[in-house]
Write a protein that holds these residues in place. Sequence first.
Motif, PDB file in Angstrom:
ATOM      1  N   ASP A 156      -2.548  -1.341   4.648  1.00  0.00           N
ATOM      2  CA  ASP A 156      -1.247  -0.675   4.701  1.00  0.00           C
ATOM      3  C   ASP A 156      -0.135  -1.506   4.082  1.00  0.00           C
ATOM      4  OD1 ASP A 156      -2.297   1.517   6.304  1.00  0.00           O
ATOM      5  OD2 ASP A 156      -2.388   0.064   7.930  1.00  0.00           O
ATOM      6  N   LEU A 157      -0.280  -2.827   4.137  1.00  0.00           N
ATOM      7  CA  LEU A 157       0.748  -3.726   3.612  1.00  0.00           C
ATOM      8  C   LEU A 157       0.072  -4.794   2.770  1.00  0.00           C
ATOM      9  CD1 LEU A 157       3.789  -4.415   3.670  1.00  0.00           C
ATOM     10  CD2 LEU A 157       3.336  -5.845   5.680  1.00  0.00           C
ATOM     11  N   LEU A 158       0.545  -4.943   1.537  1.00  0.00           N
ATOM     12  CA  LEU A 158      -0.039  -5.875   0.577  1.00  0.00           C
ATOM     13  C   LEU A 158       0.811  -7.136   0.558  1.00  0.00           C
ATOM     14  CD1 LEU A 158      -0.521  -3.242  -2.281  1.00  0.00           C
ATOM     15  CD2 LEU A 158      -2.202  -3.930  -0.552  1.00  0.00           C
ATOM     16  N   LEU A 159       0.244  -8.224   1.056  1.00  0.00           N
ATOM     17  CA  LEU A 159       1.005  -9.463   1.188  1.00  0.00           C
ATOM     18  C   LEU A 159       0.883 -10.325  -0.060  1.00  0.00           C
ATOM     19  CD1 LEU A 159       2.656 -11.445   2.927  1.00  0.00           C
ATOM     20  CD2 LEU A 159       0.492 -12.291   3.850  1.00  0.00           C
ATOM     21  N   MET A 160       2.004 -10.672  -0.614  1.00  0.00           N
ATOM     22  CA  MET A 160       2.115 -11.680  -1.681  1.00  0.00           C
ATOM     23  C   MET A 160       1.194 -11.435  -2.880  1.00  0.00           C
ATOM     24  SD  MET A 160       2.448 -15.090   0.722  1.00  0.00           S
ATOM     25  CE  MET A 160       2.516 -16.202  -0.701  1.00  0.00           C
ATOM     26  N   PRO A 161       1.251 -10.247  -3.503  1.00  0.00           N
ATOM     27  CA  PRO A 161       0.520 -10.121  -4.764  1.00  0.00           C
ATOM     28  C   PRO A 161       1.047 -11.145  -5.756  1.00  0.00           C
ATOM     29  CG  PRO A 161       2.012  -8.257  -4.445  1.00  0.00           C
ATOM     30  CD  PRO A 161       2.008  -9.038  -3.174  1.00  0.00           C
ATOM     31  N   ALA A 162       0.163 -11.620  -6.629  1.00  0.00           N
ATOM     32  CA  ALA A 162       0.562 -12.673  -7.570  1.00  0.00           C
ATOM     33  C   ALA A 162       1.772 -12.258  -8.396  1.00  0.00           C
ATOM     34  CB  ALA A 162      -0.617 -13.033  -8.468  1.00  0.00           C
ATOM     35  N   ASP A 163       1.843 -10.978  -8.758  1.00  0.00           N
ATOM     36  CA  ASP A 163       2.953 -10.432  -9.534  1.00  0.00           C
ATOM     37  C   ASP A 163       3.342  -9.108  -8.875  1.00  0.00           C
ATOM     38  OD1 ASP A 163       4.523  -8.995 -11.412  1.00  0.00           O
ATOM     39  OD2 ASP A 163       3.697 -10.167 -13.064  1.00  0.00           O
ATOM     40  N   ALA A 164       4.443  -9.099  -8.149  1.00  0.00           N
ATOM     41  CA  ALA A 164       4.828  -7.908  -7.391  1.00  0.00           C
ATOM     42  C   ALA A 164       5.103  -6.715  -8.302  1.00  0.00           C
ATOM     43  CB  ALA A 164       6.049  -8.209  -6.532  1.00  0.00           C
ATOM     44  N   ALA A 165       5.751  -6.948  -9.428  1.00  0.00           N
ATOM     45  CA  ALA A 165       6.052  -5.855 -10.350  1.00  0.00           C
ATOM     46  C   ALA A 165       4.769  -5.256 -10.911  1.00  0.00           C
ATOM     47  CB  ALA A 165       6.956  -6.354 -11.478  1.00  0.00           C
ATOM     48  N   GLN A 166       3.824  -6.111 -11.241  1.00  0.00           N
ATOM     49  CA  GLN A 166       2.539  -5.648 -11.769  1.00  0.00           C
ATOM     50  C   GLN A 166       1.779  -4.849 -10.705  1.00  0.00           C
ATOM     51  OE1 GLN A 166      -0.668  -8.602 -12.704  1.00  0.00           O
ATOM     52  NE2 GLN A 166      -0.201  -8.023 -14.806  1.00  0.00           N
ATOM     53  N   ALA A 167       1.784  -5.348  -9.466  1.00  0.00           N
ATOM     54  CA  ALA A 167       1.109  -4.639  -8.376  1.00  0.00           C
ATOM     55  C   ALA A 167       1.767  -3.286  -8.134  1.00  0.00           C
ATOM     56  CB  ALA A 167       1.144  -5.483  -7.111  1.00  0.00           C
ATOM     57  N   ASP A 227      -4.419  -8.210 -12.819  1.00  0.00           N
ATOM     58  CA  ASP A 227      -3.608  -7.093 -13.319  1.00  0.00           C
ATOM     59  C   ASP A 227      -3.343  -6.009 -12.281  1.00  0.00           C
ATOM     60  OD1 ASP A 227      -3.741  -8.402 -15.810  1.00  0.00           O
ATOM     61  OD2 ASP A 227      -5.603  -7.364 -16.324  1.00  0.00           O
ATOM     62  N   GLY A 228      -3.133  -6.398 -11.052  1.00  0.00           N
ATOM     63  CA  GLY A 228      -2.810  -5.418 -10.029  1.00  0.00           C
ATOM     64  C   GLY A 228      -4.000  -4.716  -9.413  1.00  0.00           C
ATOM     65  N   GLN A 229      -5.219  -5.069  -9.841  1.00  0.00           N
ATOM     66  CA  GLN A 229      -6.399  -4.411  -9.288  1.00  0.00           C
ATOM     67  C   GLN A 229      -6.524  -4.609  -7.782  1.00  0.00           C
ATOM     68  OE1 GLN A 229     -10.178  -5.143 -11.329  1.00  0.00           O
ATOM     69  NE2 GLN A 229      -9.052  -5.762 -13.160  1.00  0.00           N
ATOM     70  N   ALA A 230      -6.252  -5.820  -7.331  1.00  0.00           N
ATOM     71  CA  ALA A 230      -6.405  -6.116  -5.907  1.00  0.00           C
ATOM     72  C   ALA A 230      -5.512  -5.216  -5.059  1.00  0.00           C
ATOM     73  CB  ALA A 230      -6.100  -7.582  -5.638  1.00  0.00           C
ATOM     74  N   ALA A 231      -4.294  -4.962  -5.514  1.00  0.00           N
ATOM     75  CA  ALA A 231      -3.367  -4.121  -4.758  1.00  0.00           C
ATOM     76  C   ALA A 231      -3.923  -2.715  -4.601  1.00  0.00           C
ATOM     77  CB  ALA A 231      -2.009  -4.089  -5.458  1.00  0.00           C
ATOM     78  N   VAL A 232      -4.414  -2.147  -5.680  1.00  0.00           N
ATOM     79  CA  VAL A 232      -4.944  -0.784  -5.645  1.00  0.00           C
ATOM     80  C   VAL A 232      -6.206  -0.713  -4.796  1.00  0.00           C
ATOM     81  CG1 VAL A 232      -5.929   1.074  -7.040  1.00  0.00           C
ATOM     82  CG2 VAL A 232      -3.924  -0.196  -7.868  1.00  0.00           C
ATOM     83  N   LEU A 233      -7.100  -1.673  -4.991  1.00  0.00           N
ATOM     84  CA  LEU A 233      -8.359  -1.669  -4.241  1.00  0.00           C
ATOM     85  C   LEU A 233      -8.119  -1.855  -2.742  1.00  0.00           C
ATOM     86  CD1 LEU A 233     -10.572  -3.773  -6.676  1.00  0.00           C
ATOM     87  CD2 LEU A 233     -10.813  -1.337  -6.168  1.00  0.00           C
ATOM     88  N   ALA A 234      -7.176  -2.728  -2.386  1.00  0.00           N
ATOM     89  CA  ALA A 234      -6.883  -2.948  -0.971  1.00  0.00           C
ATOM     90  C   ALA A 234      -6.319  -1.689  -0.326  1.00  0.00           C
ATOM     91  CB  ALA A 234      -5.907  -4.111  -0.814  1.00  0.00           C
ATOM     92  N   VAL A 276       4.912  -0.625   0.607  1.00  0.00           N
ATOM     93  CA  VAL A 276       3.658  -1.240   1.061  1.00  0.00           C
ATOM     94  C   VAL A 276       3.434  -2.619   0.431  1.00  0.00           C
ATOM     95  CG1 VAL A 276       2.630   1.013   1.483  1.00  0.00           C
ATOM     96  CG2 VAL A 276       2.228  -0.094  -0.720  1.00  0.00           C
ATOM     97  N   ILE A 277       4.450  -3.164  -0.235  1.00  0.00           N
ATOM     98  CA  ILE A 277       4.318  -4.470  -0.883  1.00  0.00           C
ATOM     99  C   ILE A 277       5.311  -5.449  -0.266  1.00  0.00           C
ATOM    100  CG2 ILE A 277       4.610  -5.756  -3.041  1.00  0.00           C
ATOM    101  CD1 ILE A 277       3.717  -3.212  -4.528  1.00  0.00           C
ATOM    102  N   LEU A 278       4.799  -6.592   0.197  1.00  0.00           N
ATOM    103  CA  LEU A 278       5.654  -7.659   0.725  1.00  0.00           C
ATOM    104  C   LEU A 278       5.531  -8.869  -0.200  1.00  0.00           C
ATOM    105  CD1 LEU A 278       7.571  -8.300   3.097  1.00  0.00           C
ATOM    106  CD2 LEU A 278       5.650  -9.447   4.192  1.00  0.00           C
ATOM    107  N   PRO A 279       6.537  -9.116  -1.029  1.00  0.00           N
ATOM    108  CA  PRO A 279       6.438 -10.145  -2.061  1.00  0.00           C
ATOM    109  C   PRO A 279       6.872 -11.526  -1.580  1.00  0.00           C
ATOM    110  CG  PRO A 279       8.522  -9.027  -2.297  1.00  0.00           C
ATOM    111  CD  PRO A 279       7.824  -8.397  -1.107  1.00  0.00           C
TER     112      PRO A 279
END
Length: 477
Positions: free
Chosen positions: A286-297, A273-280, A10-13
């Motif tokens: 369904d798909l998280l586009l370009m988190p600032a830090d993919a590993a952290q997300a 710190d990955g909060q946006a990924a979890v909250l979204a 669900v992560i597109l870096p």
Amino acid sequence: MTPEEKAGQVILPFFTGRDVEAHAKVIERLHLAGSIIMGDNVPVDAAGAVKPDAMRAVNQRLAKASSGRPWPGIIAVDQEGGQVSRLGRPLTEWPSPMSYGAAGNGALARLSGKALASELAHLGFNMDFAPDADVTMGPKDPTIGARSFSADPAVAASLSVEFSRGLLQAGILPSAKHFPGHGSVTADSHLSLPVQGAGRARLEARDWKPFRAAVEAGVPMVMTGHIAVPALEPGVPASLSKATYGALRDFGFDGVAVTDALNMSAVKGRYPDGQAAVLALAAGADLLLMPADAAQAHAAVVQAVTNGVLSVERLDEAAVRVATMMHWRGRMGAPAGTPPGSGAALSSRVSAAAVTVLAGKCQGPLVPGAVRVTGGAPRDRALFAAAAGRAGLRMGSGPVVDLVGFGGRPGRGDIAVALDAPWSLAGSPAPVKLAIYGRTPGAFDALAAVLAGKATAPGKLPAAVGRYPAGTGCPTK
């Protein structure tokens, strides 16, 4: 799939620079869905032109990194035409989407979407974050402008759907963006969190029409924007708002809801710190586009499932939607596409159909055979001079043609020409005013042909410009 594999799906870096191998290893280690290509990832030559073979090799390596599943990995790009075009020459340069609104031609939008996508497919892409389905409100819209097809919701709906159909015909997955509508807010979500103050009835009547049309047409993906909508969930970006995803699903949408880029200022500073990924995800993305830090997300999503903050069922739903879309895309096969530049004639045709006269003659030459040019960027002036020569116009004397870009000062000179959104013509004192909605060679050829009297201007304003209402333009037969 393991929780780690589901979180990756669900992560597109994104990545910075051109170290493709390092990025591929991150995709493999975290089981990521694929990758998006940004401008600084594109291999170019000394003149700044894209190197097609090298671009194809990059995409092949990234596709291999996200292989090993029964569906292909995502290889995406932002290629709308006009202002948002990550890939330049020798690929076809397309004018702004507002050109299709000025031309008023759905078939032209569909053909152009297919031609644009065919060149992307040739390079190994399978997803394009286009079209922009936003309805622009005009000069108070600081972000979308000519990226919008029209200020008329019905026109924006029909043209964005046609463009999406064209993309799909060439094997490229489209994404209607930016729900719940970025064209009627007064701030730029790249810089801050815009607030959409309209009530739900107003949103339904205006901003949501293109997205309803996209859902009804079967568009597989819708992007949510970083826009706070008090009528849905006050103070929360739509991309992280459960009420927003609920409204989208109420349209009957069962495809992939993708966030806008999570590294944008509207969310990055507010949810570290990955909060946006979890909250979204928890909200319904369904798909998280370009988190600032993919590993952290990725780690945050896995931890949230482990701690019960994010339900396994919600992660499963998101991962299944993405996998289903890509499995469906995989069954379409890998289209051969068409070589870079193959859409040039069609791009010129779009601009010729779009060029609009707001003030001035509709028949005959607008200049006496020679012109001077001011404004614009150096490349704009060079393209204008080349087009003028092809139209039989001399440079260096005669009326002054003033080229004005998006957000620029009001056009001056004898002939003011808006290159992007036409708002700069509202306060222009120039006796002749034209809009061409693009900075491509074809757009300048269309302009020069009208100035020389070798062509008429068939376009109509797709949005009001000061005292000039939408629909202003020369009469057509």
